[in-house]
Design a protein around this motif. Structure first.
Motif, PDB file in Angstrom:
ATOM      1  N   TRP A  65      41.000  41.803  32.123  1.00 56.11           N
ATOM      2  CA  TRP A  65      40.176  41.801  30.915  1.00 56.11           C
ATOM      3  C   TRP A  65      40.672  40.759  29.928  1.00 56.11           C
ATOM      4  CZ3 TRP A  65      35.608  43.592  31.144  1.00 56.11           C
ATOM      5  CH2 TRP A  65      35.289  44.787  31.785  1.00 56.11           C
ATOM      6  N   ARG A 100      38.478  38.019  27.849  1.00 55.53           N
ATOM      7  CA  ARG A 100      38.449  37.956  26.382  1.00 55.53           C
ATOM      8  C   ARG A 100      38.821  36.557  25.897  1.00 55.53           C
ATOM      9  NH1 ARG A 100      40.857  43.143  26.809  1.00 55.53           N
ATOM     10  NH2 ARG A 100      42.930  42.214  26.546  1.00 55.53           N
ATOM     11  N   LEU A 154      37.834  45.454  37.421  1.00 53.80           N
ATOM     12  CA  LEU A 154      38.676  45.112  36.275  1.00 53.80           C
ATOM     13  C   LEU A 154      39.256  46.367  35.620  1.00 53.80           C
ATOM     14  CD1 LEU A 154      36.495  42.326  34.636  1.00 53.80           C
ATOM     15  CD2 LEU A 154      38.676  42.002  35.801  1.00 53.80           C
ATOM     16  N   GLN A 155      38.434  47.395  35.486  1.00 53.47           N
ATOM     17  CA  GLN A 155      38.887  48.608  34.812  1.00 53.47           C
ATOM     18  C   GLN A 155      39.910  49.365  35.648  1.00 53.47           C
ATOM     19  OE1 GLN A 155      38.209  49.113  31.811  1.00 53.47           O
ATOM     20  NE2 GLN A 155      38.931  51.191  31.429  1.00 53.47           N
TER      21      GLN A 155
END
Length: 527
Positions: free
Chosen positions: A74, A78, A246-247
């Motif tokens: 992540w 970002r 991703l999580q």
């Protein structure tokens, strides 16, 4: 039985070609393209061999997107959201528009919807091809991260355009740009929610599973289930799978060393076999396309050459414009920031599995039962773009990197990895010192333990059996248990520090994963 034999043959050939590529120092995706073309010429294969178009995307995209997304974080997204938006959305739209306009002008009688479908098909570069080709060359990981981030999300943009265009071509309706925009935004938002929800549910289930095999099997099923669930409700299956990966990676536990090693090996095998199947199947489909083209083949290849020039030219112009805008920026994550980086990013627009899957998924007939307009030429053009954008960079990228001198920048990334190693070491040593004080272990315990282990080996071999030796064995066992516990705690702290670093902005997930793998291997050996 015939279908099963062909599939097994394709997977076996993929394994062999990977070994050949390693021996010759050539990227295996490029060899897969050559293999796919060769498959089309193999005598004796069934003329009508075909996988149902509706199964192509759900079979190929979920596992490969999931495997690739696990290598990023992540924090990377970002830091690079502007670059991702410009490459994964804007550049895909511009490329699809340019190719659609070119095809509409070149191919007599082609419907605009079919031309748009072709544009969407060849617009997205592939993250799997980027990792396999560029990852073997000394290219700065910062640039590879840009290419991977672009590849993970540009499939979603291209897929929305492709599905809408194919649906319009099949039904005879017109395309609505406003409808496409609304569909993309709604599909992306729904996909994010689905990906996060499935990740939470998966973490809950995984927390109750203690068997490593069962946990790995669940993660193998999850990408397919997530993709199908998202597509069923009209959301983007591509984005849902990427968010899921991703999580789950962000919530990884420091003590899951054995599971990480198992899943890493599992997904490497899945990537290899699925890629081999995809390129083999396009070869089988290509033979039918060439046969259907007949005397029109030279004309179609001429059109394909023009489309290839348009695809490469649009990307080159885009990267040049981006370099002009970004070269004075202070954003460390921005790319390209130099002319060399612009050339490299332009040359690394490799098309791959997404283009293959979309080409194979084009329906044979429309709703009225008529043949899909210009299907053979569309597939031929798509395959030609794939060959040009994958083979040329695949075989020339090492020489280009040396000529540009971009490989010099790889030293900075080795220093970044060294910093992660130092952080892990500091965390391990701090925990080890704490454990030594808590368990009241003396400084010289390491030396004494080695001496006692030597005596232990003698006892176990039957050379000594005195009461004194047996007492020493007990003492050594107790000391070893304390040392093992202290070392395990230190390694756990080191893994936790690496995972924390991986989540931080500015840290290369690939470098963190390399350090984490070494720690995982040491932990498993300790166990």
């Amino acid at each position: 039985m015939e279908l099963l034999l062909v599939l097994i043959g394709l997977m076996l050939a993929a394994v062999v070609l990977v070994g050949v590529g390693e021996r010759l120092g050539l990227p295996w995706p490029a060899l897969m393209v050559v293999f796919g073309a060769a498959v089309a010429l193999v005598p004796g294969l069934p003329d009508e061999f075909r996988v149902e178009p509706d199964l192509i995307l759900p079979l190929f995209l979920p596992p490969l997107l999931y495997a690739t997304a696990q290598r990023t974080s992540w924090a990377v997204f970002r830091a690079r959201w502007r670059t991702i938006a410009l490459l994964a959305v804007a550049l895909v739209l511009v490329t699809a528009t340019a190719v659609a306009g070119t095809a509409w002008v070149l191919i007599p009688g082609i419907a605009l919807t079919a031309a748009v479908a072709l544009g969407a098909m060849v617009a997205p570069p592939d993250p799997v091809a980027v990792e396999a080709v560029a990852g073997q060359v000394a290219i700065p990981r910062r640039l590879i991260a840009v290419l991977q981030s672009e590849g993970l999300f540009n499939d979603a943009t291209a897929l929305v355009i492709f599905q809408a265009a194919v649906l319009a071509a099949v039904s005879g309706d017109e395309l609505s740009p406003l409808g496409l925009g609304v569909r993309f935004v709604a599909g992306a938002a729904g996909a994010v929610l689905i990906g996060l929800g499935v990740a939470w549910l998966a973490r809950t289930v995984l927390g109750r599973l203690t068997d490593t095999t069962g946990r790995s099997a669940l993660t193998l099923v999850l990408p397919f289930a997530t993709y199908l669930a998202a597509e069923e409700v009209g959301a983007s299956g591509v984005i849902a799978v990427v968010v899921l990966a991703l999580q789950l990676r962000a919530g990884a536990d420091a003590d899951e060393a054995a599971e990480r090693l198992t899943q890493s090996s599992l997904w490497n095998v899945v990537e290899l076999l699925v890629t081999g199947l995809a390129f083999g199947l396009i070869g089988l489909d290509l033979r039918q396309v060439v046969t259907a083209a007949g005397d029109e083949l030279p004309r179609m290849l001429g059109h394909a050459a023009v489309v290839c020039l348009v695809v490469v030219g649009v990307r080159t112009l885009w990267m040049t414009a981006a370099w002009t805008l970004l070269r004075r920026t202070d954003d460390a994550a921005a790319a390209p920031r130099t002319g060399r980086e612009a050339v490299l990013l332009s040359w690394c627009g490799m098309r791959g599995l997404a283009t293959l899957a979309l080409a194979l998924s084009i329906p044979v007939t429309t709703a009225s039962g008529a043949p899909f307009p210009h299907r053979e030429e569309i597939v031929l053009v798509a395959v030609s773009v794939l060959v040009v954008t994958l083979l040329l960079p695949g075989f020339t990228l090492p020489a280009l990197v040396r000529a540009l001198g971009v490989d010099d920048e790889a030293e900075a990334e080795r220093r970044a990895e060294k910093e992660i190693v130092l952080r892990a070491r500091r965390a391990a040593m701090a925990t080890l010192e704490f454990e030594r004080r808590v368990q009241n272990l003396p400084e010289e315990v390491g030396t004494r333990l080695r001496e006692r282990v030597e005596r232990l080996e003698a006892v176990l071999s039957g050379e000594t059996t005195t009461e004194d030796d047996r007492n020493r064995v007990v003492a050594v066992r107790e000391a070893r248990e304390k040392i093992t516990a202290a070392q395990a705690a230190a390694l756990s702290a080191a893994r936790g520090e690496v995972l924390a670093a991986r989540r931080e902005q500015g840290v290369d997930p690939h470098a963190a994963d390399r350090v984490l793998r070494r720690l995982d291997l040491r932990t498993v050996l300790l166990d």
